[in-house]
Structures are given as C-alpha cells and as structure tokens.
Scaffold this active site. Structure first.
Site, PDB file in Angstrom:
ATOM      1  N   ASP A 291      -9.921   4.799   8.435  1.00  0.00           N
ATOM      2  CA  ASP A 291      -9.726   4.264   7.085  1.00  0.00           C
ATOM      3  C   ASP A 291     -10.390   2.891   6.937  1.00  0.00           C
ATOM      4  OD1 ASP A 291      -8.875   4.376   4.438  1.00  0.00           O
ATOM      5  OD2 ASP A 291      -6.937   3.474   4.869  1.00  0.00           O
TER       6      ASP A 291
ATOM      7  N   GLY B  60       0.820  -1.195   0.000  1.00  0.00           N
ATOM      8  CA  GLY B  60       0.000   0.000   0.000  1.00  0.00           C
ATOM      9  C   GLY B  60       0.853   1.243   0.000  1.00  0.00           C
TER      10      GLY B  60
END
Length: 291
Positions: free
Chosen positions: A129, A16
């Site tokens: 998130d 990521g």
C-alpha cells in the site's frame, strides 16, 4: 487527557479505514505516534491477525526507512501500536502545499523509496500500500509508514482470493485482480507515486473500479513525467511483474549521472596531443678537399 496503553494522548494526527493515529507521549515525555484500531475491526479475528502481522512487519524492517516500533498490544482491547513520532508532512500534504517536484526532486524521492523497498523486501515482506499518504517527508529523508496490509511474502494469505487490498490508483494489476503479489507490486506503486509527485495521475480520475480497470488494461498517462524519467517510470508500471525493475536496479538508474544535452561531451583529460615529427635536416653538401 486520555491514556491508552499508558501513553498520554495529545491530539489526533489522522484517521483511516483501519483506525486512528494520535500524537501521544510516554511517561517520560517522548513523542510517539499511537495507532488505535477501530473497535468493530478489532472484533474480527482475521483483522487481529492482520494487525499482528503489521506489528511484526514494522519491527522486522526497523527504523532507518520507517518509524521504529516502540510498543504494541496485539491481544488487548483496544488494539494499538506505538511508533516513534517522525515530524514532517506526508508526501500528499507536501504536494498539496508546495506543488509538484522537478526532475531532481523526483530522482531523490524515487531513490529514497527504492532504498526503503529494498530494505522491506530483504526482510521477506511486501508493503502492498505504498502511496503519497503513507510517506512522511522527514528532515533526513522520506519514511515509509503503515504496514497495515503488509505481509510476509511466503506466508499464507489472510484474505480471500479475488479481494484486492490497497489503494486504487497505486494497485498493481495483480493486486487489482486479487492474485498473490511480490515485491514487484511495490515497484509498480512507486512508479504511480512518482507520477503523482510530478503532478499527474497514472490512471486518471474516477471510481475505484475504473482506476483498477485502467491499471490492468490500459497504458499509464505519463504526460506529467519529465522526459528524462519517462522510460524508467514506464518500466515500473509494466503490466507484468517480471518486466519491472528491482529496487536495486532502480537505485542504479536513479543515481547515475544525468548528462546535460546542452553541454558537449567532455574530452579525455588530460587531452591527447598529436605531435607531427619534425622533418630531418638534409645532410650538408659534400665539399671536396682542396688539392
């Protein structure tokens, strides 16, 4: 094979914006998920503080709804975090492979995530998130991962005002605007996750800026959400944080019995019987005695 922090790296699990996650083994052979921060980010003191916050957040929540922290190095080079390896696909991978969820599946998913958020918020944390890629569909239920931008609700902001951290399409309006956030932002993200699990997209498709603009100014697209959940998901996606349900309220609403419209209401049991009183027999006719 490479070793990081004494852990033997077997293969990469994913990558990521903040780093790479590997499947690794302890010296005793136990599997761990080893998250290693990118070198260029680790050189940033602000990022190092965020990484330290991630470790503290994951340790505070514990492992019932997340992956428990095994070990970490928040001062070294590289920065890394080892958690127990939770086998199972992410929700994003599960949806891609098996398709959308029906109403029962959405209720189960929503209840599990609401319970996880209740645990996270009880520690004074906000995840910030929550999205399908950060949810592992484990055998014993969904686990919420990646506290990379979680922070203590009462702590000083580590980012400049006006900067939004998170994933467009799941960001609450207050996040998109760069304002301070509370646990209500996670509830907003949960609503967007349920829309995605139903096969839709709360804010459509397009650029990150377009998604954030629509989340702030336009109503969500709930056309994919089953009718029985539309009101609840709409409440999660309310523009004002105070108008969203709490995780506890979500649990109450998601786990209550769902009436079957095709079945008539159940009569009281045992049934109440109405018995009409038997009419009294007329008195016998008076017969005078014989003379």
């Amino acid at each position: 094979m490479e070793r990081i922090g004494g852990y033997l790296v077997e293969r990469r699990l994913g990558e990521g914006g903040m780093g790479t996650v590997y499947l690794a083994r302890t010296r005793g052979g136990r599997a761990v998920a080893l998250k290693v921060a990118k070198a260029e980010l680790a050189a940033d003191p602000v990022f190092r503080e965020r990484f330290r916050s991630e470790v503290e957040a994951a340790r505070a929540v514990g492992g019932f709804h997340t992956a428990p922290v095994v070990d970490a190095d928040v001062d070294g080079d590289p920065l890394w975090l080892a958690t127990a390896y939770i086998p199972g696909p992410t929700l994003a991978a599960r949806l891609a492979a098996e398709g959308t969820m029906d109403e029962d599946g959405l209720r189960s998913l929503g209840a599990a995530l609401a319970e996880a958020l209740e645990s996270i918020h009880s520690c004074g944390l906000v995840h910030r998130d929550l999205k399908p890629g950060n949810i592992i569909m484990a055998v014993d239920g969904p686990r919420v991962l990646d506290f990379g931008i979680a922070r203590a609700a009462e702590s000083t902001r580590l980012t400049a005002t006006g900067t939004a951290f998170g994933t467009p399409g799941f960001l609450a309006p207050e996040q998109a605007l760069g304002h301070d956030v509370t646990g209500a932002a996670d509830v907003f993200a949960l609503g967007a996750v349920l829309v995605a699990a139903a096969g839709g997209s709360a804010w459509g498709e397009g650029t990150p800026m377009g998604l954030m603009y629509r989340s702030v100014h336009e109503p969500p697209d709930l056309s994919a959400v089953p009718a029985g959940l539309a009101d609840l998901v709409s409440a999660c996606l309310a523009k004002e944080p105070a108008d969203r349900p709490t995780p506890a309220e979500l649990l109450d609403r998601l786990t209550e019995p769902v009436p079957d419209p095709a079945r008539p209401a159940t009569p009281p049991y045992p049934p109440t019987l109405t018995v009409s009183p038997r009419p009294a027999a007329p008195p016998p006719a008076f017969t005078p005695p014989p003379p």
